[in-house]
Every structure is written in C-alpha cells, then in structure tokens.
Design a protein around this motif. Structure first.
Motif, PDB file in Angstrom:
ATOM      1  N   CYS A  66      44.375  50.309  37.076  1.00 51.19           N
ATOM      2  CA  CYS A  66      44.420  51.811  37.030  1.00 51.19           C
ATOM      3  C   CYS A  66      43.591  52.602  37.718  1.00 51.19           C
ATOM      4  CB  CYS A  66      44.214  52.010  35.502  1.00 51.19           C
ATOM      5  SG  CYS A  66      42.752  51.368  34.809  1.00 51.19           S
ATOM      6  N   GLU A  67      42.517  51.879  38.338  1.00 46.20           N
ATOM      7  CA  GLU A  67      41.579  52.735  39.151  1.00 46.20           C
ATOM      8  C   GLU A  67      40.765  51.820  40.325  1.00 46.20           C
ATOM      9  OE1 GLU A  67      37.633  55.669  38.458  1.00 46.20           O
ATOM     10  OE2 GLU A  67      38.768  54.727  36.708  1.00 46.20           O
ATOM     11  N   VAL A  68      40.540  52.459  41.412  1.00 48.35           N
ATOM     12  CA  VAL A  68      39.955  51.751  42.286  1.00 48.35           C
ATOM     13  C   VAL A  68      38.785  52.592  42.774  1.00 48.35           C
ATOM     14  CG1 VAL A  68      39.638  50.638  44.598  1.00 48.35           C
ATOM     15  CG2 VAL A  68      41.950  50.290  43.010  1.00 48.35           C
ATOM     16  N   ARG A  69      37.413  52.198  42.754  1.00 48.43           N
ATOM     17  CA  ARG A  69      36.249  53.012  42.910  1.00 48.43           C
ATOM     18  C   ARG A  69      35.466  52.168  43.886  1.00 48.43           C
ATOM     19  NH1 ARG A  69      33.598  54.031  37.481  1.00 48.43           N
ATOM     20  NH2 ARG A  69      35.433  53.095  36.579  1.00 48.43           N
ATOM     21  N   GLY A  70      35.490  52.482  45.296  1.00 48.62           N
ATOM     22  CA  GLY A  70      34.790  51.777  46.403  1.00 48.62           C
ATOM     23  C   GLY A  70      35.172  50.194  46.002  1.00 48.62           C
ATOM     24  N   ASN A  71      34.421  49.304  45.768  1.00 46.20           N
ATOM     25  CA  ASN A  71      35.035  47.882  45.619  1.00 46.20           C
ATOM     26  C   ASN A  71      35.330  47.405  44.438  1.00 46.20           C
ATOM     27  OD1 ASN A  71      32.246  47.787  44.791  1.00 46.20           O
ATOM     28  ND2 ASN A  71      31.485  45.973  45.907  1.00 46.20           N
ATOM     29  N   ARG A  72      35.082  48.494  43.552  1.00 51.03           N
ATOM     30  CA  ARG A  72      35.235  48.102  41.781  1.00 51.03           C
ATOM     31  C   ARG A  72      36.659  48.420  41.629  1.00 51.03           C
ATOM     32  NH1 ARG A  72      31.395  49.728  37.369  1.00 51.03           N
ATOM     33  NH2 ARG A  72      32.671  49.361  35.495  1.00 51.03           N
ATOM     34  N   ILE A  73      37.464  47.278  41.126  1.00 52.83           N
ATOM     35  CA  ILE A  73      38.764  47.457  40.679  1.00 52.83           C
ATOM     36  C   ILE A  73      38.885  47.517  39.082  1.00 52.83           C
ATOM     37  CG2 ILE A  73      40.949  46.399  40.807  1.00 52.83           C
ATOM     38  CD1 ILE A  73      40.177  45.236  43.508  1.00 52.83           C
ATOM     39  N   VAL A  74      39.434  48.388  38.409  1.00 53.28           N
ATOM     40  CA  VAL A  74      39.368  48.734  37.122  1.00 53.28           C
ATOM     41  C   VAL A  74      40.871  48.284  36.721  1.00 53.28           C
ATOM     42  CG1 VAL A  74      39.012  50.289  35.272  1.00 53.28           C
ATOM     43  CG2 VAL A  74      37.636  50.481  37.511  1.00 53.28           C
ATOM     44  N   ASP A 112      38.392  40.312  42.055  1.00 60.19           N
ATOM     45  CA  ASP A 112      37.453  40.634  41.020  1.00 60.19           C
ATOM     46  C   ASP A 112      37.789  41.624  40.387  1.00 60.19           C
ATOM     47  OD1 ASP A 112      35.928  38.073  41.378  1.00 60.19           O
ATOM     48  OD2 ASP A 112      35.037  39.037  43.124  1.00 60.19           O
ATOM     49  N   VAL A 113      37.919  41.970  38.874  1.00 59.00           N
ATOM     50  CA  VAL A 113      38.154  43.099  38.365  1.00 59.00           C
ATOM     51  C   VAL A 113      37.328  43.276  37.306  1.00 59.00           C
ATOM     52  CG1 VAL A 113      40.544  42.915  38.971  1.00 59.00           C
ATOM     53  CG2 VAL A 113      39.744  42.047  36.685  1.00 59.00           C
ATOM     54  N   VAL A 114      37.168  44.564  36.805  1.00 57.48           N
ATOM     55  CA  VAL A 114      36.460  45.007  35.368  1.00 57.48           C
ATOM     56  C   VAL A 114      37.458  45.938  34.772  1.00 57.48           C
ATOM     57  CG1 VAL A 114      35.481  47.038  36.722  1.00 57.48           C
ATOM     58  CG2 VAL A 114      34.376  46.093  34.688  1.00 57.48           C
ATOM     59  N   THR A 115      37.369  45.723  33.519  1.00 56.01           N
ATOM     60  CA  THR A 115      38.219  46.345  32.405  1.00 56.01           C
ATOM     61  C   THR A 115      37.281  47.770  32.204  1.00 56.01           C
ATOM     62  OG1 THR A 115      37.118  45.884  30.507  1.00 56.01           O
ATOM     63  CG2 THR A 115      38.750  44.444  31.405  1.00 56.01           C
ATOM     64  N   GLN A 116      38.113  48.569  31.333  1.00 58.29           N
ATOM     65  CA  GLN A 116      37.444  49.830  30.900  1.00 58.29           C
ATOM     66  C   GLN A 116      36.561  49.639  29.873  1.00 58.29           C
ATOM     67  OE1 GLN A 116      41.482  51.868  30.473  1.00 58.29           O
ATOM     68  NE2 GLN A 116      41.191  53.111  32.276  1.00 58.29           N
ATOM     69  N   GLY A 117      36.216  48.531  29.440  1.00 56.10           N
ATOM     70  CA  GLY A 117      35.496  48.267  28.331  1.00 56.10           C
ATOM     71  C   GLY A 117      36.065  47.248  27.502  1.00 56.10           C
ATOM     72  N   LEU A 171      46.779  49.546  45.767  1.00 57.75           N
ATOM     73  CA  LEU A 171      46.468  48.693  44.678  1.00 57.75           C
ATOM     74  C   LEU A 171      46.758  49.230  43.261  1.00 57.75           C
ATOM     75  CD1 LEU A 171      42.885  47.189  45.557  1.00 57.75           C
ATOM     76  CD2 LEU A 171      45.017  45.931  45.496  1.00 57.75           C
ATOM     77  N   VAL A 172      46.441  50.619  43.213  1.00 55.52           N
ATOM     78  CA  VAL A 172      46.844  51.282  41.745  1.00 55.52           C
ATOM     79  C   VAL A 172      48.211  50.922  41.506  1.00 55.52           C
ATOM     80  CG1 VAL A 172      46.834  53.477  40.529  1.00 55.52           C
ATOM     81  CG2 VAL A 172      44.988  52.866  42.111  1.00 55.52           C
ATOM     82  N   GLY A 173      48.300  50.508  40.123  1.00 59.74           N
ATOM     83  CA  GLY A 173      49.850  50.289  39.486  1.00 59.74           C
ATOM     84  C   GLY A 173      50.063  48.857  39.647  1.00 59.74           C
ATOM     85  N   ARG A 174      49.496  48.113  40.528  1.00 59.85           N
ATOM     86  CA  ARG A 174      50.004  46.564  40.687  1.00 59.85           C
ATOM     87  C   ARG A 174      49.563  46.032  39.285  1.00 59.85           C
ATOM     88  NH1 ARG A 174      47.469  43.996  46.022  1.00 59.85           N
ATOM     89  NH2 ARG A 174      48.802  42.171  44.941  1.00 59.85           N
ATOM     90  N   ARG A 175      50.695  45.225  38.865  1.00 54.06           N
ATOM     91  CA  ARG A 175      50.492  44.300  37.896  1.00 54.06           C
ATOM     92  C   ARG A 175      50.174  42.763  38.128  1.00 54.06           C
ATOM     93  NH1 ARG A 175      54.175  46.734  32.919  1.00 54.06           N
ATOM     94  NH2 ARG A 175      53.478  48.882  33.053  1.00 54.06           N
TER      95      ARG A 175
END
Length: 87
Positions: free
Chosen positions: A74-82, A57-62, A32-36
């Motif tokens: 830019c990052e995947v932490r568990g089921n959280r896609i940033v 479902d995604v979340v931004t860096q703020g 997933l990382v790097g996909r646009r």
C-alpha cells in the motif's frame, strides 16, 4: 575534521549513468504499490513476503499478519515497503 562541502558540478557519471535518486525511487514505488502477494513469515509487524516469486522485506501498518496470509503493498517510503492484509 569537517567533511568537505559536496560537489555541485555535474559529471558524466551523474548525468548519463543513472537517474537522480528521487526519480528512481518514485518509479520503483509506482511499480510496487498495488502488488499482491503472500506473507512468507509472521509479520509482527516486520517480516518477509513474496510477490510474483520475488521475496521482499516488508512492514505492516501495525497489524500482526500470520504467514500464508494474502497481503498488498500500500505504500513505499524509501526502502520501507508497507503492506496491509487483503480482505
């Protein structure tokens, strides 16, 4: 009542059907990382985005990112896609 201790004995199911969760998670993150893609809803900071026809479902860096903006995973932490905004 206390929960029973977890079993550490290998079974046919745990050894042959699926890889350990850490390996599977690492493989998914790498894919997933790097996909646009494009934000399909307002990301404030959570929302939805589409990557090659796949809604996630995604979340931004703020940051707040409006629908229609280009984003990159830019990052995947568990089921959280940033994601972050693509300049």
């Amino acid at each position: 009542l206390a929960a029973p201790p977890p079993s550490t004995a290998p079974t046919a199911v745990t050894e042959s059907v699926s890889p350990p969760p850490a390996e599977e998670e690492a493989r998914r993150a790498k894919a997933l990382v790097g996909r646009r893609g494009t934000a399909t809803s307002m990301l404030r900071p959570a929302g939805r985005a589409e990557f090659d026809g796949e809604p996630l479902d995604v979340v931004t860096q703020g940051d707040l990112i409006p629908a229609g903006e280009a984003v990159e995973i830019c990052e995947v932490r568990g089921n959280r896609i940033v994601v972050r905004r693509v300049p």
